[in-house]
Design an enzyme around this catalytic site. Structure first.
Site, short mmCIF file in Angstrom:
data_model
loop_
_atom_site.label_atom_id
_atom_site.label_comp_id
_atom_site.label_asym_id
_atom_site.label_seq_id
_atom_site.Cartn_x
_atom_site.Cartn_y
_atom_site.Cartn_z
N ASP A 85 0.84 -1.19 0.00
CA ASP A 85 0.00 0.00 0.00
C ASP A 85 0.88 1.25 0.00
O ASP A 85 1.61 1.49 0.97
CB ASP A 85 -0.90 -0.01 1.24
CG ASP A 85 -2.15 0.83 1.08
OD1 ASP A 85 -2.14 1.74 0.24
OD2 ASP A 85 -3.13 0.59 1.80
N ASP A 86 0.86 2.00 -1.09
CA ASP A 86 1.65 3.24 -1.21
C ASP A 86 3.15 2.99 -1.15
O ASP A 86 3.91 3.89 -0.78
CB ASP A 86 1.27 4.24 -0.12
CG ASP A 86 -0.10 4.83 -0.28
OD1 ASP A 86 -0.83 4.39 -1.19
OD2 ASP A 86 -0.47 5.71 0.52
N CYS B 96 -5.51 4.14 -4.56
CA CYS B 96 -5.70 2.78 -4.06
C CYS B 96 -6.94 2.06 -4.59
O CYS B 96 -6.83 0.99 -5.19
CB CYS B 96 -5.72 2.81 -2.54
SG CYS B 96 -6.60 4.21 -1.84
N HIS C 185 -11.17 -2.37 0.32
CA HIS C 185 -11.20 -1.03 -0.30
C HIS C 185 -12.03 -0.95 -1.58
O HIS C 185 -11.79 -0.09 -2.42
CB HIS C 185 -9.79 -0.53 -0.55
CG HIS C 185 -9.60 0.92 -0.21
ND1 HIS C 185 -10.39 1.59 0.68
CD2 HIS C 185 -8.71 1.83 -0.67
CE1 HIS C 185 -9.99 2.84 0.79
NE2 HIS C 185 -8.99 3.03 -0.03
N ASP D 241 0.07 -0.92 -4.90
CA ASP D 241 -1.16 -0.44 -5.54
C ASP D 241 -0.97 0.88 -6.27
O ASP D 241 -1.72 1.20 -7.20
CB ASP D 241 -2.30 -0.33 -4.52
CG ASP D 241 -2.03 0.68 -3.41
OD1 ASP D 241 -0.89 1.12 -3.23
OD2 ASP D 241 -3.01 1.02 -2.70
N ASN D 242 -0.02 1.69 -5.85
CA ASN D 242 0.30 2.96 -6.53
C ASN D 242 1.65 3.43 -6.00
O ASN D 242 2.26 2.77 -5.15
CB ASN D 242 -0.78 4.02 -6.29
CG ASN D 242 -1.24 4.16 -4.86
OD1 ASN D 242 -2.38 3.83 -4.52
ND2 ASN D 242 -0.36 4.62 -3.99
#
Length: 527
Positions: free
Chosen positions: A44-45, A84, A147, A294-295
């Protein structure tokens, strides 16, 4: 044994080769002919530059670096969105967010996601690859952040997962339960507590034991499915590197990079434990493991965010730092060790790859944007394909080969900059990192990502190189737009009444909260 000691033991044993994660050619003949297992690890991130194998100076990810040495790295791998929720929806559906509905039309080119007051979620008409694998006999589990909508009809057990341990939304909080409830934690279809109340996240110290719980959930699932001889999918969607960043006690204060680095070290440790569990369970030779994010890293979080070097900007933007992801594949006996793929890859490819390898037919009634990575994984033979960079309802850029053309440029508005929110801190490139939405469609801003991966030196618009490149790129864009059928936007409406006031299972825990009157409004997206 403490987790820090276990970490040291795992690292030392890997270094000595005592528990080598495997070598090509040691395939177990008992696994031949069986459907492969899939372990997809989504951070995540996390930034492209957070891993030692991708150049992080402190070299604090020995297990991921070892995974890369024994597998394949993808330096040109992307998410389908720089935020996300749309990225995750694209991964599971194999389709761009503009197709699967995970975008907004409330404003032009805005990133939207699923806060707990979002009304929408993943549409039933979208077919997720876990649903198809489930029908083919797979046992599927998601661990961590979902999410894709917090209302019951959108939760994982309705979309192909047999098991779930985690949360439906980001781990924001704590909230007072009056204006906003704390986020629930679920075991399968019922909540088992709430973050900050039953699962500690200390925003002062950075302490939380969630990653350790997520690791244990993963190894328990692997052991159970291997013991039952079930083909399985494990989607390990952990979130410690998303703000508020957290790590368990044994990892706090251990990284040169502060709390964010502590979280990365613990996730790296988790990767090592899971890979070792796969080997110990005897299914390593029949299990594809893929790692990505995710990004891009959240540059606006400063030292609490990931590193996207050498790329431009970060999360929320369609520059390389916002969408190029640190990606590794591992499958001893099938993937040659120490290989580097030049395949232009995308998280959506996990959809097509898993179905291809499992022998499951993909839907034929819709456009699937993902491609199977089988030729890249097993023969290191790339397939030519474009990469489209979307922000909300707008195609901002496209990559074809080494060239990337920006049809629109935008970082974030000056009103955000004035508040200290900067998606491109220290990176001010004239006519590129614009603070207004600039339409460059008549003459796109063009870069050669081989010569200029940081997108710092635009190719002159009247040059022969620009004309030649655009002669190839423009037909690709024209064809893409001609065939585009946008899905109904799922991220337009918000309502305080749909927040996590009374999730399934709250009655048994006596944790139901009063649900306020419905007041549906248009969601406001500033980014």
């Amino acid at each position: 044994m403490t987790s820090s000691l276990r970490y040291s033991v795992v690292v030392a044993m890997l270094a000595l080769g005592v528990i080598s994660l495997g070598q090509q050619g040691d395939a177990n003949p008992q696994t031949k002919g069986k459907k492969p297992n899939f372990v997809f690890m989504l951070m995540d991130d996390m930034g492209w530059g957070d891993l030692g194998v991708f150049g992080q100076a402190a070299k604090e990810t020995p297990n991921l670096d070892r995974m890369a040495a024994e597998g394949m790295t993808f330096p040109d791998f992307y998410s389908a969105n720089p935020l996300c929720s749309p990225s995750r929806a694209a991964l599971l559906s194999g389709r761009l967010p503009i197709r699967n509905g995970f975008y907004t039309t409330n404003a032009h080119a805005r990133n939207a996601y699923t806060p707990q007051d979002i009304v929408g979620g993943i549409p039933d008409k979208e077919i997720l690859f876990p649903e198809l694998l489930q029908k083919a006999g797979y046992k599927n589990k998601i661990i961590g952040k979902w999410h894709l909508g917090q209302q019951p009809q959108y939760l994982p057990h309705k979309h192909g997962f047999d098991e779930w341990f985690g949360a439906p939304n980001c781990h924001f909080g704590p909230f007072n339960g009056k204006n906003k409830p704390n986020i629930p934690m679920y075991r399968d279809a019922a909540m088992i507590g709430r973050l900050y109340e039953d699962y500690e996240i200390n925003k002062t110290t950075g302490y939380s034991n969630l990653t350790q719980i997520y690791i244990e959930e993963a190894t328990d699932f692997i052991n159970a499915q291997a013991g039952a001889a079930n083909p399985f999918l494990l989607y390990w969607a952990v979130d410690a590197t998303h703000g508020p960043v957290y790590a368990s006690q044994d990892f706090l204060g251990t990284s040169q990079r502060g709390l964010y680095g502590d979280a990365v070290r613990e996730l790296d440790y988790g990767v090592g434990v899971i890979l070792a569990a796969i080997k110990a369970a005897g299914v390593q030779d029949n299990t594809l493991v893929m790692f990505s994010s995710d990004n891009g890293g959240a540059t606006y979080a400063k030292e609490m965010g990931g590193l996207n070097s050498p790329f431009l900007c970060g999360k929320e933007t369609t520059f390389e730092g916002g969408m190029r992801e640190p990606t590794i594949a591992h499958w001893p006996g099938r993937i040659a060790p120490g290989t580097v793929s030049r395949q232009l890859g995308n998280l959506m490819d996990w959809f097509s790859t898993s179905l291809d390898l499992a022998g499951v037919e993909a839907p034929t009634d819709r456009i699937i944007d993902g491609i199977s990575l089988a030729s890249a994984l097993f023969n290191n033979t790339p397939i030519e394909r474009p990469i489209f960079y979307y922000r909300g309802n707008e195609m901002m850029a496209v990559r074809v080969g080494m060239y990337k053309a920006h049809y629109w440029t935008w970082t974030n508005f000056m009103t955000d900059i004035d508040k200290g929110i900067d998606y491109c801190p220290g990176e001010d490139i004239a006519n590129v990192t614009t603070h207004d939405q600039v339409n460059n469609t008549a003459a796109p801003v063009l870069f050669h990502l081989g010569k200029d991966p940081g997108e710092k030196y635009p190719i002159k618009k009247r040059s022969p190189e620009h004309k030649k490149a655009m002669a190839t790129i423009q037909p690709v864009v024209d064809d893409h737009k001609k065939k585009m059928v946008a899905g109904e936007p799922a991220l337009n409406k918000c309502d305080v009444a749909v927040q996590n006031w009374a999730p399934p299972g709250c009655e048994a825990l006596k944790k139901c909260l009063p649900v306020p009157a419905s007041h549906e409004t248009d969601c406001v997206w500033g980014h």
